[in-house]
Design an enzyme around this catalytic site. Structure first.
Site, PDB file in Angstrom:
ATOM      1  N   ARG A  46      10.753  80.020  11.835  1.00 59.19           N
ATOM      2  CA  ARG A  46      10.614  81.481  11.868  1.00 59.19           C
ATOM      3  C   ARG A  46      10.580  82.090  10.477  1.00 59.19           C
ATOM      4  NH1 ARG A  46      15.183  81.628  15.781  1.00 59.19           N
ATOM      5  NH2 ARG A  46      14.266  81.545  17.837  1.00 59.19           N
ATOM      6  N   HIS A 187      21.073  58.228  17.976  1.00 55.22           N
ATOM      7  CA  HIS A 187      21.146  57.584  16.665  1.00 55.22           C
ATOM      8  C   HIS A 187      22.010  56.321  16.677  1.00 55.22           C
ATOM      9  CE1 HIS A 187      24.996  59.707  16.160  1.00 55.22           C
ATOM     10  NE2 HIS A 187      25.244  58.868  15.182  1.00 55.22           N
ATOM     11  N   ASP A 244      29.337  65.176  24.656  1.00 52.27           N
ATOM     12  CA  ASP A 244      28.977  64.927  23.261  1.00 52.27           C
ATOM     13  C   ASP A 244      28.820  63.434  22.960  1.00 52.27           C
ATOM     14  OD1 ASP A 244      28.565  65.802  20.538  1.00 52.27           O
ATOM     15  OD2 ASP A 244      30.534  64.977  20.074  1.00 52.27           O
ATOM     16  N   HIS A 249      25.833  58.021  23.508  1.00 50.93           N
ATOM     17  CA  HIS A 249      26.180  56.808  22.765  1.00 50.93           C
ATOM     18  C   HIS A 249      27.022  55.815  23.585  1.00 50.93           C
ATOM     19  CE1 HIS A 249      24.787  59.567  19.864  1.00 50.93           C
ATOM     20  NE2 HIS A 249      25.939  60.143  19.590  1.00 50.93           N
ATOM     21  N   LYS A 349      38.162  62.743  19.004  1.00 50.29           N
ATOM     22  CA  LYS A 349      38.148  63.304  17.649  1.00 50.29           C
ATOM     23  C   LYS A 349      39.576  63.383  17.125  1.00 50.29           C
ATOM     24  CE  LYS A 349      33.759  65.564  17.583  1.00 50.29           C
ATOM     25  NZ  LYS A 349      33.007  64.537  16.852  1.00 50.29           N
TER      26      LYS A 349
HETATM   27  C1  BG6 Z   1      27.153  62.723  17.423  1.00 49.13           C
HETATM   28  C2  BG6 Z   1      28.193  63.637  17.992  1.00 49.13           C
HETATM   29  O1  BG6 Z   1      26.149  62.461  18.354  1.00 49.13           O
HETATM   30  O2  BG6 Z   1      27.764  61.505  17.026  1.00 49.13           O
HETATM   31  C3  BG6 Z   1      29.287  63.893  16.980  1.00 49.13           C
HETATM   32  O3  BG6 Z   1      27.586  64.865  18.355  1.00 49.13           O
HETATM   33  C4  BG6 Z   1      29.852  62.596  16.479  1.00 49.13           C
HETATM   34  O4  BG6 Z   1      30.317  64.702  17.534  1.00 49.13           O
HETATM   35  C5  BG6 Z   1      28.750  61.658  16.030  1.00 49.13           C
HETATM   36  O5  BG6 Z   1      30.708  62.891  15.395  1.00 49.13           O
HETATM   37  C6  BG6 Z   1      29.298  60.290  15.707  1.00 49.13           C
HETATM   38  O6  BG6 Z   1      28.304  59.509  15.116  1.00 49.13           O
HETATM   39  P1  BG6 Z   1      28.654  58.380  14.076  1.00 49.13           P
HETATM   40  O7  BG6 Z   1      27.348  57.760  13.733  1.00 49.13           O
HETATM   41  O8  BG6 Z   1      29.310  59.063  12.903  1.00 49.13           O
HETATM   42  O9  BG6 Z   1      29.603  57.454  14.759  1.00 49.13           O
END
Ligand code: BG6
Length: 502
Positions: A46, A187, A244, A249, A349
Site C-alpha cells: 500500500r 518453516h 500457533d 509444526h 513459551k
Molecule cells: C512460529 C511460531 O511458527 O514458530 C512462534 O509462530 C514460534 O510462536 C516459532 O516462536 C518457533 O520457531 P523456531 O524455528 O524458533 O523453533
C-alpha cells in the site's frame, strides 16, 4: 525440478517479515549464486515508494539483518529490484501490477529474462490472503503453466483458525490457483535436522523393524521456547499455543516420526503418507476430562537470569486472558504399527530453555539377567533426535562401566550434523524460496493435511474455548520452569526428556 527464471513479487514488501527474513534470504541466495539467472524482485504494497526509496529500504534491511553484506554485490543486485504500489482491494491495482510486470520484462535491463514466471509471496496478515488471491485471479495473474510462464502463490500459517475457516480460505485460493500452484509454508520442514528424520528412518535398514508398538514405549515431541509472546500479542492471544505451534509444526513432527515409508521420495507420495498418519489420529475424547491434555499459562518468573512478566502482564494482553501458552497433548494413532503407543506433544513459551527434540523411548528388556546380581535398574534405550540447539542424533544404551565389579551405565552413540561437512546450510527461508522457485512442494503443507489436522484439533479447541471451564484447567507455571507440574502427571518421563543433555 529446475531453478527457473522468475519475478518474485512480494506483497507486504515494506513490512516486517520482508525486512527481517525474506529480503535477507534473497540477498544470501544471490550471494551464494543460488538464484536463477533471470530473476527480478518486485515489491508491492500500500505504501508509496519510488524505485529508489524501495531499494534504499531493502539496503537498510541488510544493514540491520546482514550487517556484513558485500557492498559490491549489493550494487550488482540493485537493478533487479522494482516497486509497484497497489491497494489490496482494488482489482485495477492488480491489472496495473500485471502491466508493470510486463514492462519490467520488456525493459532493457531484464529483456524477457523472467520468461513470464511469477512467484507471489504473501508477506501480509492472513486476513488479506483471500482478497489478494482472489484479485490476482481476476486480474489474470494466476495463470497455470501456459505459454507465458507459471504463477505460484506462497502463504504462511495460520491457514485459518479452525477447520471451517481453513476450508473457506482454501476455497478462495483454489478459485484462482490449482493445488500445485499453492505453497503453504511450514518453516520447521525447512530445518535440516527435520528433513533428516525421514533419511534416518528410511535410508537405514536397522531402525524400521523396531519402529512400532512391539519395541517403542512412547514418542515425545518437544518444542520448548524461552521467549515469551514478544510483540505479537494481538495475534497470539487469539491463537494460543495449540494454533500457533500444534496445528503446524508439531503435527509435521508427529507425521515424520510416525508415518510409513513412502514408495518414492516425491512430494505427493510423502504427503500421502503424512495424511494417512493424520487420518489414523484417534479422535480426542470430547467432551473429555482433560485427561489427555495439560494446558498452561506462564506467570512472572526468571528466564536466563532475567526477570520477566507473566503472560497477563505482557503489553496488550487482556488481564483475564485464558489463552494457553503451554500445552501437552497425549495422542494415539489407530493403526497396527502404533496401537497403544502414546505420542506426547509438548510446546510452550517462557520455559527454561529453547529446545526442540524428538525422544523415542524403547521398551524395557523383557527379562533382566542381572536381577538379584546387581542392584541397578537397566534403563530403557532412548533415541534423541535433536533439532535445536543440538543438531544431533543420540542413542542411549547400557554398557558395562570399566570397573572390577559389575556395574552398568547408560552411554551414548553420537551423530552430530556439524561433524558431517557438506555445503553451507541454507536458512529456512532461503530453502523455502528456492523450493518455490523450483516448484518442489515436498516441504509444504498440502490441503488435505491441513484439513485433517484442523479436523483433529478443532474439537479440542472448541472444548477449551466453549466449555467455560478453561480457567480451572489452565495451570499457571512460573516463567523459566519447564511448564506446569501437571505435565509430569500426564507424562512421567517429561522432565527426563527435556533435561537430558544431548
Ligand atoms: C512460529 C511460531 O511458527 O514458530 C512462534 O509462530 C514460534 O510462536 C516459532 O516462536 C518457533 O520457531 P523456531 O524455528 O524458533 O523453533
Amino acid at each position: 525440478l529446475q531453478l527457473t527464471p522468475c519475478a518474485i513479487v512480494i506483497f507486504g514488501a515494506t513490512g516486517d517479515l520482508t525486512s527481517r527474513k525474506l529480503f535477507p534470504a534473497l540477498y544470501n541466495l544471490y550471494a551464494y549464486d543460488r538464484l536463477p539467472e533471470g530473476f527480478v524482485i518486485v515489491g508491492t504494497g500500500r505504501s508509496e515508494h519510488s524505485e529508489d526509496s524501495f531499494r534504499e529500504k531493502m539496503r537498510e534491511s541488510l544493514e540491520e539483518h546482514v550487517p556484513d553484506y558485500d557492498r559490491d554485490l549489493w550494487r550488482q543486485m540493485v537493478p533487479r529490484l522494482f516497486y509497484s504500489q497497489l491497494d489490496y482491494d482494488d482489482v485495477d491495482g492488480y491489472r496495473g501490477l500485471k502491466e508493470r510486470l510486463e514492462e519490467i520484462d520488456a525493459s532493457e535491463e531484464v529483456r524477457g529474462a523472467t520468461q513470464g514466471n511469477r512467484l507471489f509471496y504473501l508477506a501480509v496478515p492472513p486476513t488479506l490472503y483471500k482478497t489478494i488471491a482472489g484479485k490476482l485471479g481476476e486480474a489474470g495473474l494466476a495463470a497455470h503453466e501456459q505459454e507465458k510462464g507459471w504463477s505460484r502463490i506462497v502463504v504462511e500459517k495460520p491457514f485459518g483458525h479452525d477447520l471451517a475457516s481453513a476450508r473457506e480460505l482454501d476455497a478462495t485460493l483454489h478459485r484462482s490457483f490449482a493445488e500445485d500452484q499453492i505453497f503453504r509454508i511450514d518453516h520447521y520442514l525447512a530445518k535440516e535436522t527435520v528433513q533428516n528424520i525421514l533419511m534416518f528412518r528410511f535410508a537405514n535398514a536397522i531402525f524400521e523393524p523396531v519402529w512400532n508398538r512391539n519395541f517403542i514405549d512412547y514418542v515425545s515431541i518437544i518444542a520448548a521456547e524461552d521467549l515469551g509472546v514478544g510483540h505479537r500479542s494481538g495475534y497470539y492471544d487469539k491463537a494460543g499455543v495449540l494454533r500457533d505451534m500444534f496445528q503446524n509444526h508439531m503435527m509435521q513432527l508427529l507425521a515424520l516420526s510416525a508415518m510409513s515409508p513412502p514408495s518414492r521420495f516425491h512430494a505427493d507420495r510423502v504427503r500421502d503418507e503424512k495424511s494417512r498418519t493424520y487420518r489414523s489420529l484417534r479422535p480426542f475424547n470430547v467432551p473429555g476430562e482433560f485427561k489427555d491434555l495439560v494446558l498452561g499459562q506462564y506467570e512472572a518468573g526468571e528466564v536466563n537470569g532475567k526477570r520477566v512478566p507473566g503472560y497477563r502482564e505482557e503489553p496488550n494482553i487482556p488481564e483475564a486472558s485464558s489463552t494457553p501458552t503451554f500445552a501437552m497433548l497425549r495422542v494415539y494413532l489407530d493403526s497396527w504399527r502404533w496401537q497403544g503407543v502414546p505420542f506426547y506433544l509438548t510446546s510452550g513459551k517462557r520455559l527454561t530453555r529453547k529446545i526442540s527434540r524428538i525422544v523415542v523411548r524403547f521398551k524395557e528388556v523383557p527379562h533382566s539377567m542381572l536381577r538379584g546380581v546387581v542392584d541397578q535398574a537397566i534403563e530403557q534405550n532412548r533415541l534423541f533426535m535433536g533439532i535445536y540447539p543440538d543438531e544431533v542424533i543420540h542413542m542411549y544404551f547400557m554398557a558395562k562401566k570399566p570397573a572390577p565389579q559389575l556395574c552398568l551405565q547408560p552411554v551414548i552413540m553420537h551423530y552430530g550434523f556439524e561433524d558431517s561437512g557438506g555445503a553451507p546450510k541454507l536458512e529456512a527461508y532461503e530453502k523455502v524460496l528456492l523450493d518455490c522457485i523450483m516448484g518442489d512442494q515436498m516441504l509444504f503443507w498440502r490441503q488435505d493435511g491441513v484439513e485433517l489436522t484442523w479436523g483433529f484439533l478443532t474439537p479440542i479447541l472448541e472444548m477449551c474455548e466453549e466449555c467455560g471451564e478453561l480457567e480451572q484447567h489452565l495451570h499457571r507455571y512460573p516463567a523459566g520452569s519447564w511448564g506446569p507440574e501437571q505435565a509430569c502427571d500426564l507424562h512421567p518421563g517429561y522432565y527426563e526428556d527435556v533435561i537430558t543433555k544431548t
